[in-house]
Design a protein around this motif. Structure first.
Motif, PDB file in Angstrom:
ATOM      1  N   LEU A 271      41.355  13.379  18.966  1.00 33.45           N
ATOM      2  CA  LEU A 271      40.521  12.994  17.829  1.00 33.45           C
ATOM      3  C   LEU A 271      39.875  14.209  17.163  1.00 33.45           C
ATOM      4  O   LEU A 271      39.920  14.358  15.936  1.00 33.45           O
ATOM      5  N   GLU A 272      39.297  15.081  17.969  1.00 30.83           N
ATOM      6  CA  GLU A 272      38.625  16.250  17.405  1.00 30.83           C
ATOM      7  C   GLU A 272      39.623  17.153  16.680  1.00 30.83           C
ATOM      8  O   GLU A 272      39.303  17.733  15.639  1.00 30.83           O
ATOM      9  N   LYS A 273      40.826  17.262  17.237  1.00 34.00           N
ATOM     10  CA  LYS A 273      41.854  18.058  16.580  1.00 34.00           C
ATOM     11  C   LYS A 273      42.223  17.460  15.228  1.00 34.00           C
ATOM     12  O   LYS A 273      42.377  18.170  14.237  1.00 34.00           O
ATOM     13  N   ARG A 274      42.334  16.128  15.180  1.00 39.28           N
ATOM     14  CA  ARG A 274      42.667  15.454  13.926  1.00 39.28           C
ATOM     15  C   ARG A 274      41.526  15.568  12.921  1.00 39.28           C
ATOM     16  O   ARG A 274      41.759  15.671  11.713  1.00 39.28           O
ATOM     17  N   LEU A 275      40.296  15.559  13.424  1.00 39.11           N
ATOM     18  CA  LEU A 275      39.154  15.701  12.513  1.00 39.11           C
ATOM     19  C   LEU A 275      39.129  17.080  11.861  1.00 39.11           C
ATOM     20  O   LEU A 275      38.950  17.215  10.648  1.00 39.11           O
ATOM     21  N   VAL A 276      39.305  18.119  12.670  1.00 40.45           N
ATOM     22  CA  VAL A 276      39.215  19.479  12.132  1.00 40.45           C
ATOM     23  C   VAL A 276      40.426  19.817  11.273  1.00 40.45           C
ATOM     24  O   VAL A 276      40.356  20.685  10.382  1.00 40.45           O
ATOM     25  N   GLU A 277      41.567  19.125  11.487  1.00 36.29           N
ATOM     26  CA  GLU A 277      42.749  19.368  10.659  1.00 36.29           C
ATOM     27  C   GLU A 277      42.552  18.875   9.228  1.00 36.29           C
ATOM     28  O   GLU A 277      43.307  19.247   8.333  1.00 36.29           O
ATOM     29  N   ALA A 278      41.534  18.040   9.017  1.00 35.00           N
ATOM     30  CA  ALA A 278      41.259  17.548   7.666  1.00 35.00           C
ATOM     31  C   ALA A 278      40.607  18.604   6.790  1.00 35.00           C
ATOM     32  O   ALA A 278      40.485  18.421   5.577  1.00 35.00           O
ATOM     33  N   ILE A 279      40.198  19.720   7.394  1.00 37.56           N
ATOM     34  CA  ILE A 279      39.563  20.809   6.644  1.00 37.56           C
ATOM     35  C   ILE A 279      40.573  21.923   6.434  1.00 37.56           C
ATOM     36  O   ILE A 279      41.242  22.358   7.371  1.00 37.56           O
ATOM     37  N   THR A 280      40.677  22.369   5.202  1.00 38.89           N
ATOM     38  CA  THR A 280      41.635  23.418   4.843  1.00 38.89           C
ATOM     39  C   THR A 280      40.910  24.748   4.681  1.00 38.89           C
ATOM     40  O   THR A 280      39.907  24.829   3.950  1.00 38.89           O
ATOM     41  N   PHE A 281      41.392  25.770   5.345  1.00 42.03           N
ATOM     42  CA  PHE A 281      40.836  27.113   5.231  1.00 42.03           C
ATOM     43  C   PHE A 281      41.804  27.992   4.450  1.00 42.03           C
ATOM     44  O   PHE A 281      43.016  27.839   4.553  1.00 42.03           O
ATOM     45  N   SER A 282      41.245  28.915   3.676  1.00 41.28           N
ATOM     46  CA  SER A 282      42.084  29.782   2.857  1.00 41.28           C
ATOM     47  C   SER A 282      41.343  31.090   2.607  1.00 41.28           C
ATOM     48  O   SER A 282      40.114  31.170   2.742  1.00 41.28           O
ATOM     49  N   ASN A 283      42.088  32.125   2.242  1.00 40.36           N
ATOM     50  CA  ASN A 283      41.485  33.404   1.862  1.00 40.36           C
ATOM     51  C   ASN A 283      41.267  33.508   0.363  1.00 40.36           C
ATOM     52  O   ASN A 283      40.760  34.514  -0.124  1.00 40.36           O
ATOM     53  N   ASN A 284      41.667  32.472  -0.386  1.00 40.98           N
ATOM     54  CA  ASN A 284      41.502  32.450  -1.834  1.00 40.98           C
ATOM     55  C   ASN A 284      40.429  31.442  -2.232  1.00 40.98           C
ATOM     56  O   ASN A 284      40.188  30.465  -1.528  1.00 40.98           O
ATOM     57  N   GLU A 285      39.785  31.697  -3.366  1.00 45.47           N
ATOM     58  CA  GLU A 285      38.781  30.802  -3.896  1.00 45.47           C
ATOM     59  C   GLU A 285      39.204  30.372  -5.301  1.00 45.47           C
ATOM     60  O   GLU A 285      39.440  31.214  -6.163  1.00 45.47           O
ATOM     61  N   LEU A 286      39.288  29.060  -5.529  1.00 42.11           N
ATOM     62  CA  LEU A 286      39.719  28.528  -6.813  1.00 42.11           C
ATOM     63  C   LEU A 286      38.650  27.612  -7.377  1.00 42.11           C
ATOM     64  O   LEU A 286      38.075  26.788  -6.659  1.00 42.11           O
ATOM     65  N   ILE A 287      38.380  27.734  -8.690  1.00 41.83           N
ATOM     66  CA  ILE A 287      37.368  26.913  -9.344  1.00 41.83           C
ATOM     67  C   ILE A 287      37.764  25.449  -9.312  1.00 41.83           C
ATOM     68  O   ILE A 287      36.910  24.556  -9.249  1.00 41.83           O
ATOM     69  N   GLU A 288      39.074  25.180  -9.348  1.00 39.19           N
ATOM     70  CA  GLU A 288      39.537  23.791  -9.327  1.00 39.19           C
ATOM     71  C   GLU A 288      39.098  23.065  -8.066  1.00 39.19           C
ATOM     72  O   GLU A 288      39.013  21.832  -8.055  1.00 39.19           O
TER      73      GLU A 288
END
Length: 445
Positions: A271-288
Motif C-alpha cells: 500500500l505504501e509503495k502504491r501511495l508514494v508511486e502516485a507522486i512524480t519527481f522530476s528535475n524540471n519545473e514547468l508552469i503547466e
C-alpha cells in the motif's frame, strides 16, 4: 494499473518537452516516406506519370542529381543556422532574463516542428539521391520523387522564414512574460474552477503515519485520482506534506495517512509503495504543472531588469502589471486545497503555498532591489491599491496580508528616499491606500 498508466503518460509528457522529441519523430516520418517513394518508383510510378502527366516528373538524370545535391547542401546550411539561433536565444534568455525560462523555450513545439521539417526533408533528399542507380545503359530516375523533393524544399524555405519571425518574437521580453502569464493563468483558472467552496475541518495530521520519498527531485505532480482510489479502497485519509514544486530529498516525508491497514493481507502489503508511486519527481519545473513558478520567473525577470548591468525599469514595470493580474486571480483561490470523493467528503489534503507567503516572497525581493527607484515604488503601490479594491478579497483574510506588505513597502521606501518630492509622492499613495482600506485594517502614514 492506473498508477502505472499515469507514470507512462507522465514520462511521455516529460519526453515531449525535450528539444529533440518532435524533430526525431518528424525525421523518422520523412525517412519512412522516402522508402515508400523508393518502393513506388520500383513499381513504375514515374513511368506511368511520364505517359499520362509528364509535367509531374523530372526525367533528366543530371537535373535530378543537381537539384537533390543543391537541396542537401542548402538544408544543412539552414539547419546549422537555425540551431545556432536557438542556442543564441537560450543563452541570451538565460543572461538577460532568468535561467528558469529555459525549459519553456526549449519545449516550444513550433521550433521543434520546424527543425523536424528540415531534417525530414534532408533525409528524404539523401535517400532519393542514393536511389538514382544505373539500370542497364541508362539510369533509373525517380522523377516523381524528385518533384516531391522540390515541394518539400519549398516547404522548408517557408518554415525557415517563419522560424526567423518566431525567433525574433520569442527573444522579446514582453512576449516571454506574456507566455509565462498565460500558462499560469490557465493553470490558476483550472484550479479555481475545480475548487469546491466547502468549509472543511480536516484532522490534525501530526500523529499520522508518514511515508518517505524514495528518490530526490522536484515534486512535479500528484496523481490525485489514484490516491483517491486507494483512499476509498482502504478507508484512508491522506495528507500531502510538501507543496508542489518543492525540492524533496530522499528520506523526507512526502505523504501522511490515517486508516486501518491490515498488514496480513497481500493486497495491503504494498500500500505504501502504491501511495508514494502516485507522486512524480522530476528535475524540471514547468508552469503547466505549478503556477507558483510564474510568480518566480516574472519576479526574477523584473529583478534582472533592475540590475545595474541591464538597468531597464520599463521591463520591471511591465512585470509588475503581470504580477498584479496574477495576484488578483490568486485572491479567488483558497489557501487550503482538498480532493473530495463523490459524497463531497474531503479525503486528501493538498499542501499549497499560502497567499501570504507568496505575496511576501515576491515583495521581499522587489523591495530589496527596487526600493530606491521611485517609479517602480509607485507602481507597487498601484498594485496594492488594485488588489485592495478587488471584489474577491472583501470577505477573506487576504486583505490583512496585503496591508502588511503595504507597511513594509512604505517603511523601505521612506528610508531610502531623501528627496522631499519623492517622500511627498510616497505619502500621497499611502493616503490613497488608506481611503480604500476598512477601519479595522487602518495604518498610519
Amino acid at each position: 494499473m492506473k498508477s502505472y498508466l499515469y507514470k507512462i503518460w507522465n514520462s511521455l509528457e516529460k519526453l515531449e518537452s525535450n528539444i529533440a522529441f518532435y524533430p526525431s519523430i518528424i525525421s523518422a516520418l520523412g525517412l519512412m516516406f522516402a522508402f515508400v517513394m523508393i518502393y513506388l518508383e520500383s513499381r513504375g510510378v514515374s513511368k506511368y506519370l511520364v505517359e499520362h502527366a509528364p509535367i509531374l516528373v523530372v526525367n533528366n538524370t543530371e537535373t535530378a542529381r543537381s537539384l537533390l545535391t543543391t537541396f542537401i547542401a542548402g538544408l544543412i546550411s539552414i539547419m546549422v543556422f537555425s540551431f545556432s539561433m536557438v542556442m543564441i536565444l537560450l543563452n541570451q534568455a538565460s543572461s538577460n532574463f532568468s535561467p528558469r525560462v529555459l525549459p519553456g523555450l526549449i519545449s516550444n513545439r513550433r521550433h521543434q516542428t520546424i527543425l523536424g521539417i528540415y531534417n525530414a526533408t534532408l533525409l528524404y533528399c539523401i535517400f532519393i539521391l542514393v536511389s538514382i542507380a544505373p539500370h542497364g545503359e541508362s539510369y533509373q530516375v525517380p522523377g516523381f520523387s524528385v518533384l516531391l523533393s522540390i515541394i518539400f524544399m519549398t516547404l522548408s524555405l517557408g518554415a525557415f522564414i517563419y522560424f526567423i519571425h518566431s525567433i525574433s518574437q520569442e527573444i522579446q521580453v514582453n512576449t516571454m512574460m506574456d507566455k509565462i502569464f498565460r500558462a499560469s493563468k490557465r493553470r490558476l483558472e483550472h484550479l479555481i474552477d475545480s475548487e469546491k467552496h466547502i468549509d472543511v475541518d480536516f484532522e490534525e495530521t501530526s500523529d499520522w503515519k508518514a511515508i518517505s520519498a524514495v528518490s530526490t527531485g522536484y515534486m512535479q505532480d500528484v496523481n490525485l485520482k489514484s490516491l483517491m482510489t486507494l483512499a476509498e479502497e482502504h478507508q484512508l485519509k491522506i495528507a500531502i506534506v510538501p507543496v508542489k514544486g518543492a525540492y524533496i530529498l530522499k528520506g523526507l516525508p512526502v505523504l501522511k495517512y490515517k486508516g486501518k491497514v491490515d498488514k496480513d493481507k497481500d493486497d495491503d502489503l504494498d500500500l505504501e509503495k502504491r501511495l508514494v508511486e502516485a507522486i512524480t519527481f522530476s528535475n524540471n519545473e514547468l508552469i503547466e504543472d505549478n503556477y507558483i513558478l510564474a510568480f518566480k520567473q516574472i519576479t526574477e525577470i523584473a529583478l534582472k531588469a533592475m540590475s545595474p548591468g541591464i538597468n531597464d525599469p520599463g521591463t520591471c514595470i511591465n512585470a509588475i502589471d503581470y504580477l498584479t493580474e496574477l495576484f488578483a486571480l490568486r485572491l479567488q483561490k483558497k489557501d487550503r486545497s482538498y480532493y473530495y470523493n463523490s459524497d463531497d467528503e474531503a479525503l486528501i489534503h493538498i499542501q499549497t503555498v499560502s497567499f501570504e507567503d507568496l505575496l511576501y516572497n515576491v515583495m521581499a525581493a522587489m523591495r530589496t532591489y527596487c526600493k530606491h527607484d521611485i517609479i517602480v515604488v509607485q507602481k507597487l503601490f498601484v498594485m496594492f491599491q488594485y488588489l485592495l479594491q478587488t471584489e474577491s478579497v472583501l470577505n477573506t483574510g487576504y486583505k490583512e496580508c496585503i496591508i502588511k506588505e503595504v507597511i513594509h513597502l512604505r517603511n523601505d521606501a521612506l528610508n531610502n528616499h531623501q528627496n522631499d518630492r519623492d517622500i511627498e509622492v510616497i505619502k500621497s499613495y499611502i493616503a490613497k491606500l488608506k481611503n480604500v482600506t476598512p477601519s479595522e485594517y487602518s495604518f498610519d502614514i
